[in-house]
Design a protein around this motif. Structure first.
Motif, PDB file in Angstrom:
ATOM      1  N   ALA A  36      52.389  50.824  65.921  1.00  0.00           N
ATOM      2  CA  ALA A  36      53.576  50.015  65.666  1.00  0.00           C
ATOM      3  C   ALA A  36      54.626  50.224  66.739  1.00  0.00           C
ATOM      4  CB  ALA A  36      54.143  50.363  64.290  1.00  0.00           C
TER       5      ALA A  36
ATOM      6  N   LEU B 154      35.579  44.193  56.844  1.00  0.00           N
ATOM      7  CA  LEU B 154      34.865  45.181  57.667  1.00  0.00           C
ATOM      8  C   LEU B 154      34.849  46.582  57.065  1.00  0.00           C
ATOM      9  CD1 LEU B 154      36.021  44.154  61.237  1.00  0.00           C
ATOM     10  CD2 LEU B 154      33.966  43.495  60.023  1.00  0.00           C
TER      11      LEU B 154
ATOM     12  N   VAL C 265      53.622  45.224  64.853  1.00  0.00           N
ATOM     13  CA  VAL C 265      52.674  46.190  64.320  1.00  0.00           C
ATOM     14  C   VAL C 265      51.329  45.480  64.226  1.00  0.00           C
ATOM     15  CG1 VAL C 265      52.083  47.580  62.334  1.00  0.00           C
ATOM     16  CG2 VAL C 265      54.458  47.174  62.903  1.00  0.00           C
ATOM     17  N   PRO C 266      50.288  46.076  64.735  1.00  0.00           N
ATOM     18  CA  PRO C 266      48.995  45.430  64.536  1.00  0.00           C
ATOM     19  C   PRO C 266      48.635  45.478  63.055  1.00  0.00           C
ATOM     20  CG  PRO C 266      48.737  47.543  65.602  1.00  0.00           C
ATOM     21  CD  PRO C 266      50.196  47.295  65.508  1.00  0.00           C
ATOM     22  N   VAL C 267      48.955  44.378  62.390  1.00  0.00           N
ATOM     23  CA  VAL C 267      48.857  44.332  60.934  1.00  0.00           C
ATOM     24  C   VAL C 267      47.460  44.719  60.457  1.00  0.00           C
ATOM     25  CG1 VAL C 267      49.014  42.805  58.976  1.00  0.00           C
ATOM     26  CG2 VAL C 267      50.599  42.562  60.867  1.00  0.00           C
ATOM     27  N   LEU C 268      46.472  44.297  61.236  1.00  0.00           N
ATOM     28  CA  LEU C 268      45.107  44.524  60.784  1.00  0.00           C
ATOM     29  C   LEU C 268      44.781  45.997  60.726  1.00  0.00           C
ATOM     30  CD1 LEU C 268      43.558  41.643  62.763  1.00  0.00           C
ATOM     31  CD2 LEU C 268      43.918  41.792  60.334  1.00  0.00           C
ATOM     32  N   ALA C 269      45.558  46.799  61.460  1.00  0.00           N
ATOM     33  CA  ALA C 269      45.332  48.235  61.409  1.00  0.00           C
ATOM     34  C   ALA C 269      45.581  48.762  60.003  1.00  0.00           C
ATOM     35  CB  ALA C 269      46.249  48.935  62.401  1.00  0.00           C
ATOM     36  N   ILE C 270      46.442  48.059  59.268  1.00  0.00           N
ATOM     37  CA  ILE C 270      46.792  48.522  57.934  1.00  0.00           C
ATOM     38  C   ILE C 270      45.714  48.142  56.935  1.00  0.00           C
ATOM     39  CG2 ILE C 270      48.612  48.422  56.184  1.00  0.00           C
ATOM     40  CD1 ILE C 270      50.535  47.831  58.381  1.00  0.00           C
TER      41      ILE C 270
ATOM     42  N   LEU D 250      47.423  57.447  48.116  1.00  0.00           N
ATOM     43  CA  LEU D 250      48.033  56.135  47.930  1.00  0.00           C
ATOM     44  C   LEU D 250      49.090  55.887  48.985  1.00  0.00           C
ATOM     45  CD1 LEU D 250      48.626  55.494  44.142  1.00  0.00           C
ATOM     46  CD2 LEU D 250      47.025  54.418  45.708  1.00  0.00           C
TER      47      LEU D 250
ATOM     48  N   GLN E 138      55.567  42.218  62.873  1.00  0.00           N
ATOM     49  CA  GLN E 138      54.456  41.526  63.519  1.00  0.00           C
ATOM     50  C   GLN E 138      54.054  42.174  64.839  1.00  0.00           C
ATOM     51  OE1 GLN E 138      52.729  39.022  61.914  1.00  0.00           O
ATOM     52  NE2 GLN E 138      54.011  39.925  60.340  1.00  0.00           N
TER      53      GLN E 138
ATOM     54  N   ILE F 167      41.812  55.313  62.758  1.00  0.00           N
ATOM     55  CA  ILE F 167      42.181  54.716  61.472  1.00  0.00           C
ATOM     56  C   ILE F 167      40.962  54.596  60.569  1.00  0.00           C
ATOM     57  CG2 ILE F 167      42.957  52.586  60.387  1.00  0.00           C
ATOM     58  CD1 ILE F 167      44.820  52.230  62.824  1.00  0.00           C
TER      59      ILE F 167
ATOM     60  N   VAL G 267      38.604  40.407  58.760  1.00  0.00           N
ATOM     61  CA  VAL G 267      38.737  41.815  59.150  1.00  0.00           C
ATOM     62  C   VAL G 267      38.782  42.708  57.916  1.00  0.00           C
ATOM     63  CG1 VAL G 267      40.257  43.469  60.260  1.00  0.00           C
ATOM     64  CG2 VAL G 267      39.785  41.297  61.353  1.00  0.00           C
TER      65      VAL G 267
ATOM     66  N   VAL H 125      42.113  50.745  50.521  1.00  0.00           N
ATOM     67  CA  VAL H 125      41.959  52.007  49.788  1.00  0.00           C
ATOM     68  C   VAL H 125      42.984  52.080  48.661  1.00  0.00           C
ATOM     69  CG1 VAL H 125      42.217  54.494  49.964  1.00  0.00           C
ATOM     70  CG2 VAL H 125      40.955  53.266  51.708  1.00  0.00           C
ATOM     71  N   VAL H 126      44.240  51.728  49.003  1.00  0.00           N
ATOM     72  CA  VAL H 126      45.311  51.815  48.011  1.00  0.00           C
ATOM     73  C   VAL H 126      45.027  50.889  46.832  1.00  0.00           C
ATOM     74  CG1 VAL H 126      47.720  51.273  47.604  1.00  0.00           C
ATOM     75  CG2 VAL H 126      47.070  52.534  49.643  1.00  0.00           C
TER      76      VAL H 126
ATOM     77  N   ILE I 129      45.840  44.100  68.365  1.00  0.00           N
ATOM     78  CA  ILE I 129      44.986  43.823  67.205  1.00  0.00           C
ATOM     79  C   ILE I 129      43.531  43.756  67.641  1.00  0.00           C
ATOM     80  CG2 ILE I 129      44.339  42.043  65.554  1.00  0.00           C
ATOM     81  CD1 ILE I 129      47.249  41.369  65.238  1.00  0.00           C
TER      82      ILE I 129
ATOM     83  N   ILE J 255      42.033  47.198  68.467  1.00  0.00           N
ATOM     84  CA  ILE J 255      41.865  48.063  67.290  1.00  0.00           C
ATOM     85  C   ILE J 255      40.718  47.563  66.413  1.00  0.00           C
ATOM     86  CG2 ILE J 255      42.967  48.755  65.135  1.00  0.00           C
ATOM     87  CD1 ILE J 255      45.533  49.117  66.659  1.00  0.00           C
TER      88      ILE J 255
ATOM     89  N   PRO K 103      42.528  48.770  56.345  1.00  0.00           N
ATOM     90  CA  PRO K 103      41.754  49.772  55.610  1.00  0.00           C
ATOM     91  C   PRO K 103      42.589  50.503  54.570  1.00  0.00           C
ATOM     92  CG  PRO K 103      41.587  50.131  57.979  1.00  0.00           C
ATOM     93  CD  PRO K 103      42.543  49.014  57.782  1.00  0.00           C
ATOM     94  N   ILE K 104      43.862  50.778  54.903  1.00  0.00           N
ATOM     95  CA  ILE K 104      44.705  51.509  53.974  1.00  0.00           C
ATOM     96  C   ILE K 104      44.997  50.677  52.749  1.00  0.00           C
ATOM     97  CG2 ILE K 104      46.917  52.606  53.697  1.00  0.00           C
ATOM     98  CD1 ILE K 104      46.944  53.136  56.502  1.00  0.00           C
TER      99      ILE K 104
ATOM    100  N   ILE L 277      48.962  54.526  62.728  1.00  0.00           N
ATOM    101  CA  ILE L 277      49.617  53.220  62.585  1.00  0.00           C
ATOM    102  C   ILE L 277      51.013  53.252  63.189  1.00  0.00           C
ATOM    103  CG2 ILE L 277      50.627  51.684  60.875  1.00  0.00           C
ATOM    104  CD1 ILE L 277      48.128  52.074  59.243  1.00  0.00           C
TER     105      ILE L 277
END
Lengths: 297, 287
Positions: free
Chosen positions: B260, A241, A143-148, B66, A141, B240, A238, A154-155, B221, B224, A150-151, B256
Motif C-alpha cells: 500500500a 485463486l 493499494v493493490p486491492v487484490l492483495a487483500i 480475523l 486504490q 501474502i 482472482v 480467510v476472514v 496488482i 502480486i 486472501p485475507i 499489504i
C-alpha cells in the motif's frame, strides 16, 4: 460524422480496419505457435535422424499434445468440445465456470454500485466526509486491492461465509471506487446557475438531488459502470485463486496451470475475455437505452 | 483492558470518544485553507480510524487471525523487516518497475507510430479498448510457463497489462490539441516532428500522466497476482499467499502495508511530476 454515409460505406469505414487487425492477430498467433512449438515438436514428435520437411514441422507444431502455445484452431476445438460434449453442470464445461464467476461478479457489481452511489451522495452533501473520507477512498486504490483477497476470504470464511459471498465482496471492493469517484464528479457537474435556480424554487435537498444532480451525473455514471464491471470480473477471478476453489474461471486457470494443460488455460482465457466483453456490452446497452429514453445522445 | 469482560463504562466511553473524534474531524474540515489543511483533515481521520481499530480489537479480543491489531502489524513489520525488504526488491524493484517502464514505453511508442496511420487507428483502437474488459491477469499461468518462476514472468504480465491503457490514452491525448492550434502550426509550415514535439505531445501530457498513474496500480496488482501462480521464495504476492495459508496474519498485513505504501508513494511521485511537467493544464492548476 457530419457527412451522411450509406450503410455499406459505414461498414467499410468502421469495421473493415477492425477485421483486418483481428485477422493480423490470428496470423501472428499462428506464427507464434509455429515458432514457439518448433523446438518441442522436433524433440518430441519428429524423428530427427530420419529428417523432416518444413511442411511436416509446420503440421507438427500446429497439432501438438501439450504445446507451449496452442494454435487458434486447437483452442477453438477445445472450447467447442467443452461446450458440447459435457453437460452444463459438469466442471469440464466452461459454461459451468462462467456461471460461477458471473454470479459473484454480478452480485459484487450490484453491491459495489450501491455502495458507490451511497458514498458519493454522502460525500457531495457533507463537507466533512469530502475532506476526510474522499482522500482515503482515492488512496485505497493505490493499494493493490487484490492483495487483500486472501485475507478477506480467510476472514469471511471463519465467520461462516463461503461460496459466492466472499468473492462478491472482493468484486464489490473493486467496483465501488470508479462509481464513487465518477459520481462525486457527476453530482457536482450541474452549473452554479442551475443549482441556484433550484434554490429559488425552494427545492429541498432531495428534490435537487433527484431532479437536477442525478440526471446530470448519468453521463459520468455509465463509463464508470463499464470500468467497474470489468474490474469486478478481475476481482472475482482472482478471489478464486487462493481458496483452492474448484469452480470458476480463475480456478480453471489455476488447475490448468497445475497440470500443464495449455489448451485448457487458453480456452479459459478466451472464455473470460468473452465474459468480460459480454458484461461491459450489457452495461453499454443499458446506457444507450437510458440515455435515449432521456432524449440524450 | 485485556480479557473478554469489558467494564461497564467501556461502551459509554467509546461513544464519547467517537463523538470527540467526529467533532474534531468536523471542525478540522470546516477550516478554510490550503491543500495542507485538507491533507491534515484526512490524516486526522486516518489516525482516529487506526485508534478505534486498536481499541476495539483489543477490548473485544478479536482473534488475530480475523483482524490483528495495528500495533501487532507494526511489530511484525519491524520483526520481519529484512524479509519484507527482500520481497519488496523482488516484486517492486524488479517485476513492477521493469514491467511498468517497458509496458508504458511500448504503449507510448506504438501510439505515436500509429498516430499517422488512420487505418490502423480505426482498426487498432477499438480492439485495444476492448482489452480493458478482458481480465489480463489471467495470462499469469502462461507467462510462468514461458518465462519461468522468476521475476521476468511477472514483468511480462505487467507489460501486457500496462501496454493497452497507455496506448489508448496516448492516442486520445494526441487528438487533444485543438484544431485551431494545429492549423496554426500548419500555417507556420511546421514539420510533423516539430508539431508533435511543440504542440501535440505537451497537449497529450495530462492523458499520458493519467495512464501512468493508473498503470502504477495495475502493475503492482499484476505482479502480486502473478506470484500466486508460482513464484520463487520471495515476493510480496508469495509472502501474502504463503503466510495467509499459515494463518500468520500480522505478517500478511505487514506485506499489504508495504504494498500500500509503495502504491501511494508511486502515485504521489507521479502527481508531483505531473505538476512540474503539465503545470499549465487547467486540471492541474485548479487542483
Amino acid at each position: 460524422m457530419a457527412t451522411t454515409k450509406t450503410f455499406s460505406q459505414r461498414i467499410v469505414h468502421d469495421y473493415f480496419p477492425v477485421v483486418v487487425v483481428l485477422l493480423a492477430v490470428v496470423l501472428v498467433w499462428y506464427g507464434a505457435a509455429w515458432g514457439l512449438n518448433a523446438q518441442g515438436a522436433i524433440e518430441r514428435v519428429l524423428d530427427e535422424e530420419a529428417g523432416y520437411t518444413q511442411m511436416e514441422l509446420f503440421e507438427a507444431t500446429m497439432n501438438m499434445e501439450r504445446p507451449l502455445m496452442p494454435a487458434p484452431h486447437q483452442v477453438a476445438a477445445d472450447f467447442y468440445e467443452s461446450l458440447t460434449e459435457w453437460p452444463v453442470d459438469s466442471p469440464r464445461n466452461l459454461i459451468y465456470h462462467v456461471i460461477v464467476t458471473g454470479q459473484s461478479t454480478l452480485l459484487g457489481f450490484v453491491m459495489g454500485t450501491a455502495l458507490g452511489l451511497l458514498l458519493s451522495v454522502l460525500i457531495v452533501h457533507s463537507r466533512t466526509l469530502d475532506k476526510a473520507l474522499l482522500p482515503w477512498i482515492v488512496a485505497s486504490q493505490t493499494v493493490p486491492v487484490l492483495a487483500i483477497a486472501p485475507i478477506v476470504l480467510v476472514v469471511l470464511g471463519s465467520l461462516g461465509f463461503s461460496g459466492t459471498a466472499p468473492k462478491a465482496f472482493i468484486a464489490m471492493y473493486l467496483c465501488f471506487f470508479p462509481v464513487t469517484v465518477a459520481m462525486v464528479q457527476g453530482l457536482r457537474s450541474p452549473q452554479k446557475i442551475e443549482t441556484e435556480m433550484m434554490h429559488t424554487y425552494a427545492a429541498s435537498r432531495w428534490q435537487s438531488l433527484w431532479l437536477l444532480r442525478l440526471p446530470a451525473a448519468l453521463p459520468f455514471l455509465f463509463p464508470a459502470l463499464r470500468v467497474g464491471v470489468a474490474a469486478g470480473l478481475v476481482g472475482a477471478m482472482v478471489a478464486e485463486l487462493p481458496t483452492g476453489a474448484q469452480a470458476g474461471l480463475g480456478a480453471r486457470l489455476l488447475t490448468g496451470s497445475y497440470y500443464g494443460q495449455t489448451t485448457q488455460i487458453w480456452s479459459a482465457l478466451v472464455m473470460s475475455a468473452l465474459l468480460g466483453l459480454a458484461l461491459t456490452g450489457i452495461v453499454a446497452g443499458v446506457e444507450r437505452l437510458v440515455l435515449r429514453s432521456r432524449g440524450g445522445v | 483492558m485485556t480479557g473478554s469482560v469489558t467494564p461497564v463504562w467501556f461502551w459509554p466511553g467509546m461513544v464519547l470518544l467517537a463523538l470527540v473524534a467526529g467533532y474534531s474531524v468536523y471542525r478540522m474540515a470546516s477550516v478554510q485553507g490550503s491543500r495542507w489543511v485538507g491533507m491534515a483533515t484526512a490524516a486526522l481521520f486516518g489516525v482516529w480510524v487506526v485508534l478505534f481499530w486498536e481499541i476495539l480489537v483489543r477490548a473485544l479480543d478479536v482473534p488475530r487471525v480475523l483482524l490483528p491489531a495495528p500495533s501487532l502489524i507494526i511489530g511484525s513489520l519491524g520483526d520481519h523487516a529484512p524479509k519484507l525488504w527482500g520481497d519488496f526488491v523482488q516484486t517492486v524493484g524488479k517485476a513492477v518497475l521493469i514491467g511498468w517502464a517497458m509496458g508504458c514505453g511500448a504503449g507510448f511508442l506504438v501510439a505515436v507510430a500509429i498516430d499517422r496511420m488512420p487505418f490502423l487507428q480505426r482498426g487498432l483502437l477499438p480492439v485495444a479498448s476492448l482489452t480493458s474488459a478482458i481480465p489480463l491477469v489471467g495470462v499469469a499461468p502462461i507467462a510462468v510457463m514461458w518465462f519461468g518462476f522468476e521475476w521476468p514472468s511477472k514483468a511480462a504480465v505487467v507489460v501486457l497489462m500496462t501496454f493497452f491503457p497507455m496506448l489508448v490514452s496516448t492516442l486520445a491525448g494526441l487528438q487533444a490539441a485543438g484544431k485551431l492550434e494545429r492549423e496554426l502550426m500548419y500555417s507556420y509550415a511546421a514539420s510533423y516532428p516539430r508539431t508533435l514535439l511543440a504542440l501535440r505531445l505537451p497537449a497529450a501530457l495530462p492523458f499520458i500522466f493519467g495512464a501512468l498513474k493508473v498503470n502504477a496500480t495495475l502493475a503492482l496488482i499484476g505482479a502480486i497476482v502473478a506470484e500466486f501462480f508460482g513464484s520463487p521464495t520471495s515476493g510480496l504476492g508469495f509472502r501474502i499467499s504463503t503466510e495467509a495459508a499459515r494463518m500468520n496474519m500480522p505478517l500478511v498485513w505487514g506485506a499489504i502495508v508495504v504494498a500500500a505504501v509503495t502504491g501511494s508513494v508511486a502515485y504521489a511521485l507521479l502527481v508531483a511530476l505531473e505538476r512540474r511537467a503539465a503545470f499549465w493544464h487547467p486540471s492541474v492548476r485548479e487542483g
